[in-house]
Design an enzyme around this catalytic site. Structure first.
Site, PDB file in Angstrom:
ATOM      1  N   ASP A  33      -6.084   3.777  -2.459  1.00 54.57           N
ATOM      2  CA  ASP A  33      -5.741   5.061  -3.042  1.00 54.57           C
ATOM      3  C   ASP A  33      -6.294   5.040  -4.477  1.00 54.57           C
ATOM      4  O   ASP A  33      -6.525   3.964  -5.037  1.00 54.57           O
ATOM      5  CB  ASP A  33      -4.211   5.174  -3.034  1.00 54.57           C
ATOM      6  CG  ASP A  33      -3.712   6.387  -3.764  1.00 54.57           C
ATOM      7  OD1 ASP A  33      -4.233   7.482  -3.509  1.00 54.57           O
ATOM      8  OD2 ASP A  33      -2.806   6.234  -4.597  1.00 54.57           O
ATOM      9  N   LEU A  34      -6.509   6.188  -5.071  1.00 54.52           N
ATOM     10  CA  LEU A  34      -7.077   6.200  -6.430  1.00 54.52           C
ATOM     11  C   LEU A  34      -5.988   6.322  -7.509  1.00 54.52           C
ATOM     12  O   LEU A  34      -5.750   5.409  -8.296  1.00 54.52           O
ATOM     13  CB  LEU A  34      -8.063   7.365  -6.566  1.00 54.52           C
ATOM     14  CG  LEU A  34      -8.709   7.501  -7.936  1.00 54.52           C
ATOM     15  CD1 LEU A  34      -9.747   6.413  -8.165  1.00 54.52           C
ATOM     16  CD2 LEU A  34      -9.364   8.876  -8.099  1.00 54.52           C
ATOM     17  N   ASP A  35      -5.355   7.486  -7.461  1.00 52.66           N
ATOM     18  CA  ASP A  35      -4.406   7.840  -8.507  1.00 52.66           C
ATOM     19  C   ASP A  35      -3.152   6.964  -8.398  1.00 52.66           C
ATOM     20  O   ASP A  35      -2.455   7.023  -7.393  1.00 52.66           O
ATOM     21  CB  ASP A  35      -4.079   9.333  -8.293  1.00 52.66           C
ATOM     22  CG  ASP A  35      -2.996   9.826  -9.202  1.00 52.66           C
ATOM     23  OD1 ASP A  35      -2.855   9.271 -10.295  1.00 52.66           O
ATOM     24  OD2 ASP A  35      -2.298  10.776  -8.814  1.00 52.66           O
ATOM     25  N   THR A  78      -4.285   8.247 -13.335  1.00 54.74           N
ATOM     26  CA  THR A  78      -4.475   9.694 -13.508  1.00 54.74           C
ATOM     27  C   THR A  78      -3.185  10.459 -13.217  1.00 54.74           C
ATOM     28  O   THR A  78      -3.105  11.643 -13.527  1.00 54.74           O
ATOM     29  CB  THR A  78      -5.618  10.209 -12.604  1.00 54.74           C
ATOM     30  OG1 THR A  78      -5.617   9.456 -11.402  1.00 54.74           O
ATOM     31  CG2 THR A  78      -6.961  10.085 -13.285  1.00 54.74           C
ATOM     32  N   LYS A  83       3.191  12.763  -6.057  1.00 51.83           N
ATOM     33  CA  LYS A  83       2.216  11.674  -5.908  1.00 51.83           C
ATOM     34  C   LYS A  83       1.595  11.672  -4.525  1.00 51.83           C
ATOM     35  O   LYS A  83       2.302  11.633  -3.517  1.00 51.83           O
ATOM     36  CB  LYS A  83       2.876  10.326  -6.197  1.00 51.83           C
ATOM     37  CG  LYS A  83       3.139  10.120  -7.668  1.00 51.83           C
ATOM     38  CD  LYS A  83       3.557   8.702  -7.938  1.00 51.83           C
ATOM     39  CE  LYS A  83       3.918   8.543  -9.404  1.00 51.83           C
ATOM     40  NZ  LYS A  83       4.567   7.257  -9.635  1.00 51.83           N
ATOM     41  N   SER A 110      -8.762   8.731  -1.250  1.00 52.62           N
ATOM     42  CA  SER A 110      -7.970   9.532  -2.193  1.00 52.62           C
ATOM     43  C   SER A 110      -7.879  10.983  -1.754  1.00 52.62           C
ATOM     44  O   SER A 110      -8.847  11.541  -1.248  1.00 52.62           O
ATOM     45  CB  SER A 110      -8.624   9.466  -3.574  1.00 52.62           C
ATOM     46  OG  SER A 110      -8.051  10.437  -4.430  1.00 52.62           O
ATOM     47  N   ALA A 111      -6.722  11.584  -1.995  1.00 56.29           N
ATOM     48  CA  ALA A 111      -6.530  13.011  -1.695  1.00 56.29           C
ATOM     49  C   ALA A 111      -7.184  13.892  -2.755  1.00 56.29           C
ATOM     50  O   ALA A 111      -7.316  15.099  -2.560  1.00 56.29           O
ATOM     51  CB  ALA A 111      -5.034  13.321  -1.641  1.00 56.29           C
ATOM     52  N   LYS A 124      -2.246  13.692   2.952  1.00 57.56           N
ATOM     53  CA  LYS A 124      -1.292  12.637   3.277  1.00 57.56           C
ATOM     54  C   LYS A 124       0.080  13.317   3.398  1.00 57.56           C
ATOM     55  O   LYS A 124       0.324  14.254   2.639  1.00 57.56           O
ATOM     56  CB  LYS A 124      -1.251  11.581   2.166  1.00 57.56           C
ATOM     57  CG  LYS A 124      -2.580  10.865   1.970  1.00 57.56           C
ATOM     58  CD  LYS A 124      -2.536  10.011   0.689  1.00 57.56           C
ATOM     59  CE  LYS A 124      -3.919   9.482   0.348  1.00 57.56           C
ATOM     60  NZ  LYS A 124      -3.987   8.786  -0.950  1.00 57.56           N
ATOM     61  N   GLU A 182      -1.436   1.535  -1.800  1.00 59.01           N
ATOM     62  CA  GLU A 182      -0.889   2.864  -2.117  1.00 59.01           C
ATOM     63  C   GLU A 182       0.251   2.792  -3.121  1.00 59.01           C
ATOM     64  O   GLU A 182       0.994   1.821  -3.139  1.00 59.01           O
ATOM     65  CB  GLU A 182      -0.316   3.495  -0.844  1.00 59.01           C
ATOM     66  CG  GLU A 182      -1.142   4.567  -0.213  1.00 59.01           C
ATOM     67  CD  GLU A 182      -1.280   5.850  -1.035  1.00 59.01           C
ATOM     68  OE1 GLU A 182      -0.526   6.035  -2.018  1.00 59.01           O
ATOM     69  OE2 GLU A 182      -2.149   6.666  -0.707  1.00 59.01           O
ATOM     70  N   ASP A 183       0.421   3.862  -3.893  1.00 58.59           N
ATOM     71  CA  ASP A 183       1.567   3.943  -4.808  1.00 58.59           C
ATOM     72  C   ASP A 183       2.531   5.056  -4.417  1.00 58.59           C
ATOM     73  O   ASP A 183       3.534   5.264  -5.098  1.00 58.59           O
ATOM     74  CB  ASP A 183       1.098   4.186  -6.256  1.00 58.59           C
ATOM     75  CG  ASP A 183       0.566   5.588  -6.434  1.00 58.59           C
ATOM     76  OD1 ASP A 183      -0.198   6.059  -5.556  1.00 58.59           O
ATOM     77  OD2 ASP A 183       0.925   6.242  -7.429  1.00 58.59           O
TER      78      ASP A 183
HETATM   79  P1  B16 Z   1      -6.776  17.081  -6.972  1.00 53.51           P
HETATM   80  P2  B16 Z   1      -4.489  10.119  -4.707  1.00 53.51           P
HETATM   81  C1  B16 Z   1      -3.731  12.590  -5.361  1.00 53.51           C
HETATM   82  O1  B16 Z   1      -4.550  11.480  -5.579  1.00 53.51           O
HETATM   83  C2  B16 Z   1      -2.690  12.681  -6.451  1.00 53.51           C
HETATM   84  O2  B16 Z   1      -1.784  11.598  -6.340  1.00 53.51           O
HETATM   85  C3  B16 Z   1      -1.925  13.973  -6.328  1.00 53.51           C
HETATM   86  O3  B16 Z   1      -0.976  14.058  -7.372  1.00 53.51           O
HETATM   87  C4  B16 Z   1      -2.914  15.128  -6.390  1.00 53.51           C
HETATM   88  O4  B16 Z   1      -2.240  16.368  -6.241  1.00 53.51           O
HETATM   89  C5  B16 Z   1      -3.935  14.970  -5.265  1.00 53.51           C
HETATM   90  O5  B16 Z   1      -4.599  13.733  -5.416  1.00 53.51           O
HETATM   91  C6  B16 Z   1      -4.984  16.080  -5.287  1.00 53.51           C
HETATM   92  O6  B16 Z   1      -5.755  15.948  -6.437  1.00 53.51           O
HETATM   93  O7  B16 Z   1      -5.939  18.240  -7.416  1.00 53.51           O
HETATM   94  O8  B16 Z   1      -7.487  16.379  -8.098  1.00 53.51           O
HETATM   95  O9  B16 Z   1      -7.698  17.423  -5.836  1.00 53.51           O
HETATM   96  O10 B16 Z   1      -3.177   9.474  -5.095  1.00 53.51           O
HETATM   97  O11 B16 Z   1      -4.566  10.490  -3.241  1.00 53.51           O
HETATM   98  O12 B16 Z   1      -5.675   9.353  -5.204  1.00 53.51           O
HETATM   99 MG    MG Z   2      -1.716   7.644  -5.482  1.00 56.57          MG
END
Ligand code: B16
Ligand code: MG
Length: 214
Positions: A7-9, A15, A43, A113-114, A144, A168-169
């Site tokens: 996962d990224l964030d 972030t 998250k 990552s989402a 997710k 994952e977090d």
């Molecule tokens: P964006 P991850 C997710 O990243 C974030 O945890 C989540 O808070 C965010 O809404 C989602 O990406 C979408 O991000 O608005 O930049 O497309 O944890 O899956 O890396």
């Molecule tokens: Mg995350």
């Protein structure tokens, strides 16, 4: 085990705090405070689903789909401005060492990552070359806890899902990993991520995990 999907964030980079501050700014525009207590729910979930949660917290109903899209875009603009100067100093501790260790041991690596900004963020961090495959929110449709983002990573790596470990977090991410028949290492609070096969306190501890026995 043959691959690790990150996962990224909250795993590679923090972030999450900028997502939070951007939603807080949007909530301010709408006349309410979005408190850190509610942030855990955001998250790992998609931008539009996050907006729905933020509006629910503010007790706001009745926006049309078009208005919601404007609000989500506005939040994203705030977010992109906040991460404009993101650099290597914001990579979470131990991540470069863990990536090097597992790649040297022969594991493949993927981003799952989402976030639609996922690929761009990896480039800003100078980490692009450490990932064999990069799947971000531009390549998948289902947020997710649907496993699509991780399954796509496994497919592009050409490795069976059962031989992939997800890091994952977020609770939604642990659920997504399991729905995709993958094992999961959670980063953070065992009370929240307890369903993961292994939970560590921080990214620094990843190098100590024996990937073959989780
Ligand atoms: P964006 P991850 C997710 O990243 C974030 O945890 C989540 O808070 C965010 O809404 C989602 O990406 C979408 O991000 O608005 O930049 O497309 O944890 O899956 O890396
Ligand atoms: Mg995350």
């Amino acid at each position: 085990m043959k691959a690790v999907i990150f996962d990224l964030d909250g795993v590679v980079v923090n972030t999450a705090k900028y997502h939070y501050l951007a939603w807080k700014k949007l909530a301010g525009d709408l006349g309410f405070d979005f408190d850190i207590r509610h942030n855990e729910r955001l998250k790992g979930v998609s931008r539009m689903e996050s907006l729905n949660i933020v509006l629910e917290v503010g007790g706001i109903t009745g926006y049309s789909q078009e208005q919601k899209e404007e609000l989500a875009d506005r939040k994203n603009q705030y977010y992109l401005t906040m991460i404009e100067n993101l650099d290597q100093s914001e990579i979470l501790p131990g991540i470069p060492e863990f990536l090097d260790k597992i790649r040297n041991a022969g594991y493949k690596t993927a981003l799952g990552s989402a976030s639609k900004s996922g690929g761009m963020i990896l480039r800003k961090l100078g980490l692009e070359s450490k990932f064999d495959v990069i799947v971000d929110g531009n390549l998948v449709e289902k947020p997710k806890p649907d496993p699509e983002v991780f399954v796509k990573g496994a497919q592009l790596l050409n490795i069976p899902c059962e031989e992939c470990i997800v890091v994952e977090d977020a609770k939604a991410g642990v659920e997504a990993a399991h729905a995709g028949h993958m094992k999961c290492i959670g980063i953070g609070d065992p009370m929240i991520l307890g369903e993961a096969e292994k939970v560590v306190n921080s990214t620094e501890e990843l190098v100590t995990v024996d990937l073959e026995h989780i």
